[in-house]
Design an enzyme around this catalytic site. Structure first.
Site, PDB file in Angstrom:
ATOM      1  N   ALA A  74       0.874  -1.168   0.000  1.00  0.00           N
ATOM      2  CA  ALA A  74       0.000   0.000   0.000  1.00  0.00           C
ATOM      3  C   ALA A  74       0.915   1.222   0.000  1.00  0.00           C
ATOM      4  O   ALA A  74       2.056   1.150   0.464  1.00  0.00           O
ATOM      5  CB  ALA A  74      -0.860  -0.013   1.259  1.00  0.00           C
ATOM      6  N   GLY A  83       0.407  -4.883   0.922  1.00  0.00           N
ATOM      7  CA  GLY A  83      -0.799  -4.894   0.094  1.00  0.00           C
ATOM      8  C   GLY A  83      -0.580  -5.605  -1.249  1.00  0.00           C
ATOM      9  O   GLY A  83      -1.542  -6.102  -1.844  1.00  0.00           O
ATOM     10  N   GLU A 117      -0.985  -9.181  -0.439  1.00  0.00           N
ATOM     11  CA  GLU A 117      -2.407  -9.356  -0.108  1.00  0.00           C
ATOM     12  C   GLU A 117      -3.258  -9.382  -1.385  1.00  0.00           C
ATOM     13  O   GLU A 117      -4.210 -10.154  -1.502  1.00  0.00           O
ATOM     14  CB  GLU A 117      -2.873  -8.241   0.839  1.00  0.00           C
ATOM     15  CG  GLU A 117      -2.267  -8.381   2.233  1.00  0.00           C
ATOM     16  CD  GLU A 117      -2.614  -7.223   3.145  1.00  0.00           C
ATOM     17  OE1 GLU A 117      -2.227  -6.076   2.815  1.00  0.00           O
ATOM     18  OE2 GLU A 117      -3.277  -7.443   4.161  1.00  0.00           O
ATOM     19  N   GLU A 153       4.355  -5.343   7.376  1.00  0.00           N
ATOM     20  CA  GLU A 153       3.660  -4.242   8.057  1.00  0.00           C
ATOM     21  C   GLU A 153       4.101  -4.016   9.493  1.00  0.00           C
ATOM     22  O   GLU A 153       4.169  -2.880   9.960  1.00  0.00           O
ATOM     23  CB  GLU A 153       2.130  -4.482   8.016  1.00  0.00           C
ATOM     24  CG  GLU A 153       1.490  -4.207   6.670  1.00  0.00           C
ATOM     25  CD  GLU A 153       1.508  -5.389   5.710  1.00  0.00           C
ATOM     26  OE1 GLU A 153       2.257  -6.356   5.963  1.00  0.00           O
ATOM     27  OE2 GLU A 153       0.779  -5.349   4.709  1.00  0.00           O
TER      28      GLU A 153
HETATM   29  N1  COA Z   1       4.618   3.038  -0.610  1.00  0.00           N
HETATM   30  C1  COA Z   1       5.030   4.195  -1.153  1.00  0.00           C
HETATM   31  N2  COA Z   1       6.156   4.317  -1.874  1.00  0.00           N
HETATM   32  C2  COA Z   1       6.882   3.202  -2.069  1.00  0.00           C
HETATM   33  C3  COA Z   1       6.508   1.956  -1.522  1.00  0.00           C
HETATM   34  C4  COA Z   1       5.318   1.895  -0.764  1.00  0.00           C
HETATM   35  N3  COA Z   1       4.877   0.758  -0.246  1.00  0.00           N
HETATM   36  N4  COA Z   1       7.456   1.030  -1.864  1.00  0.00           N
HETATM   37  C5  COA Z   1       8.373   1.693  -2.597  1.00  0.00           C
HETATM   38  N5  COA Z   1       8.032   2.987  -2.717  1.00  0.00           N
HETATM   39  C6  COA Z   1       8.753   4.057  -3.438  1.00  0.00           C
HETATM   40  C7  COA Z   1       9.966   4.530  -2.649  1.00  0.00           C
HETATM   41  O1  COA Z   1       9.585   5.479  -1.664  1.00  0.00           O
HETATM   42  C8  COA Z   1      10.796   5.130  -3.754  1.00  0.00           C
HETATM   43  O2  COA Z   1      10.241   6.384  -4.107  1.00  0.00           O
HETATM   44  P1  COA Z   1      11.219   7.678  -4.263  1.00  0.00           P
HETATM   45  O3  COA Z   1      12.147   7.308  -5.379  1.00  0.00           O
HETATM   46  O4  COA Z   1      10.266   8.778  -4.603  1.00  0.00           O
HETATM   47  O5  COA Z   1      11.911   7.829  -2.958  1.00  0.00           O
HETATM   48  C9  COA Z   1      10.519   4.206  -4.929  1.00  0.00           C
HETATM   49  O6  COA Z   1       9.285   3.545  -4.631  1.00  0.00           O
HETATM   50  C10 COA Z   1      11.591   3.144  -5.123  1.00  0.00           C
HETATM   51  O7  COA Z   1      11.725   2.424  -3.904  1.00  0.00           O
HETATM   52  P2  COA Z   1      13.116   2.234  -3.137  1.00  0.00           P
HETATM   53  O8  COA Z   1      12.822   1.974  -1.694  1.00  0.00           O
HETATM   54  O9  COA Z   1      14.049   3.366  -3.450  1.00  0.00           O
HETATM   55  O10 COA Z   1      13.673   0.902  -3.850  1.00  0.00           O
HETATM   56  P3  COA Z   1      14.687  -0.149  -3.252  1.00  0.00           P
HETATM   57  O11 COA Z   1      15.104  -1.016  -4.387  1.00  0.00           O
HETATM   58  O12 COA Z   1      15.762   0.525  -2.455  1.00  0.00           O
HETATM   59  O13 COA Z   1      13.829  -1.030  -2.201  1.00  0.00           O
HETATM   60  C11 COA Z   1      11.855  -2.225  -1.459  1.00  0.00           C
HETATM   61  C12 COA Z   1      12.747  -1.811  -2.653  1.00  0.00           C
HETATM   62  C13 COA Z   1      10.629  -2.903  -2.011  1.00  0.00           C
HETATM   63  C14 COA Z   1      12.624  -3.168  -0.535  1.00  0.00           C
HETATM   64  C15 COA Z   1      11.473  -0.943  -0.669  1.00  0.00           C
HETATM   65  O14 COA Z   1      10.935   0.003  -1.582  1.00  0.00           O
HETATM   66  C16 COA Z   1      10.461  -1.151   0.423  1.00  0.00           C
HETATM   67  O15 COA Z   1      10.789  -1.681   1.471  1.00  0.00           O
HETATM   68  N6  COA Z   1       9.190  -0.725   0.191  1.00  0.00           N
HETATM   69  C17 COA Z   1       8.155  -0.764   1.186  1.00  0.00           C
HETATM   70  C18 COA Z   1       7.668  -2.170   1.378  1.00  0.00           C
HETATM   71  C19 COA Z   1       6.600  -2.211   2.463  1.00  0.00           C
HETATM   72  O16 COA Z   1       6.871  -2.006   3.625  1.00  0.00           O
HETATM   73  N7  COA Z   1       5.372  -2.484   2.061  1.00  0.00           N
HETATM   74  C20 COA Z   1       4.279  -2.620   2.956  1.00  0.00           C
HETATM   75  C21 COA Z   1       3.501  -1.363   3.026  1.00  0.00           C
HETATM   76  S1  COA Z   1       2.177  -1.495   4.169  1.00  0.00           S
END
Ligand code: COA
Length: 260
Positions: free
Chosen positions: A66, A112, A115, A135
């Site tokens: 999400a 999400g 999910e 989460e």
């Molecule tokens: N919500 C909003 N933005 C998200 C996102 C999310 N769930 N997941 C990734 N993004 C965005 C990042 O903020 C980043 O945006 P920016 O360039 O404007 O800063 C962009 O997507 C790229 O992500 P980034 O984190 O730089 O890539 P990465 O390769 O370093 O890491 C992940 C990849 C998937 C490990 C990491 O993005 C992450 O942990 N995301 C969140 C996962 C999460 O907790 N999901 C559950 C949400 S309830």
């Protein structure tokens, strides 16, 4: 209808819906959830579409969760509303769709994103995919059905561990747990899903929707799945598809189902 955050393509009764917010790793914001509801609802009403494949844009992510930026300052009430609306509009909606939906997990399926994949009727993963419900590492819990569907798919103990460690598992482990049905090389993912879809479209769409309904009944509070199966079984006898399917068998020819 045109969409901003999703792409839609159709070929031979198979629709492919691609979540397209690559700069945010296809994170599910409110607008994307609404567009997905819209596209699933439209495709379900379109008799031409017999199977839907759901995937994410690019090679990196199916859906990275999400959109955290949208709910970071929510109150308790807003949190409840976010989960309730999302479940209603998208996650429960997909699970109960008459048209089968295959999740083609092309990369990260987190929060999400996993999910959503779990709400689909089954899942195929690219060998590069990674899955998890992180989460609790954000101080919240899965709110789009993850605490319910993950135990249904992989068992309570494994789901408990994955959720409370905020763990992330690779595709082969997800396969061993039964979370995904197949793991294929990333470049072959959509072809592989189209291959499964081609088998599905040979069958009666009405029988398929009745089967989905009966299987789902097992997981619904207050519903007796065996009773639902009996009613759904009976309902099939009143359809053109049933007449066609049995006649084709007896006449030793291929059935031509119309979904009536
Ligand atoms: N919500 C909003 N933005 C998200 C996102 C999310 N769930 N997941 C990734 N993004 C965005 C990042 O903020 C980043 O945006 P920016 O360039 O404007 O800063 C962009 O997507 C790229 O992500 P980034 O984190 O730089 O890539 P990465 O390769 O370093 O890491 C992940 C990849 C998937 C490990 C990491 O993005 C992450 O942990 N995301 C969140 C996962 C999460 O907790 N999901 C559950 C949400 S309830």
């Amino acid at each position: 209808m045109s969409y901003t955050n999703i792409r839609l393509s159709k070929e031979n009764s198979i629709a492919t819906v691609t979540i397209h917010r690559p700069e945010k790793l296809n994170a599910l914001n409110k607008a994307t959830i609404e567009e997905l509801h819209q596209v699933f609802s439209t495709l379900e009403k379109n008799d031409e579409t017999r199977v839907i494949i759901l995937t994410g844009s690019g090679e990196k992510a199916f859906v990275a969760g999400a959109d955290i930026s949208e709910f970071a300052d929510f109150t308790v009430e807003e949190g409840i509303q976010l989960a309730a609306q999302g479940q209603d509009l998208l996650f429960n909606f997909v699970e109960n769709l008459k048209t089968p939906v295959i999740a083609a997990i092309n990369g990260f399926a987190l929060g999400g994103g996993l999910e959503l994949a779990m709400a689909c009727h089954f899942r195929v993963a690219a060998d590069t995919a990674k899955m998890g419900l992180p989460e609790v590492s954000l101080g919240v819990i899965p709110g789009y059905g993850g605490t319910q569907r993950l135990p249904q798919l992989i068992g309570k103990g494994r789901a408990m561990e994955l959720i409370i460690t905020a763990g992330m598992i690779p595709a082969d482990e997800a396969y061993r747990m039964g979370l995904v049905n197949h793991v294929v090389p990333q470049a072959a993912l959509l072809d592989f899903c189209n291959g499964i879809a081609s088998k599905i479209i040979k069958n009666s769409p009405l029988a398929i929707s009745n089967a989905i309904n009966a299987i789902n009944a097992n997981y619904k509070d207050g519903e007796n799945g065996f009773e639902t199966e009996i009613k759904s079984f009976g309902r099939c006898f009143g359809t053109e598809d049933f007449k066609e399917g049995t006649a084709a068998f007896l006449e030793k020819r291929k059935a031509e189902f119309t979904g009536n």
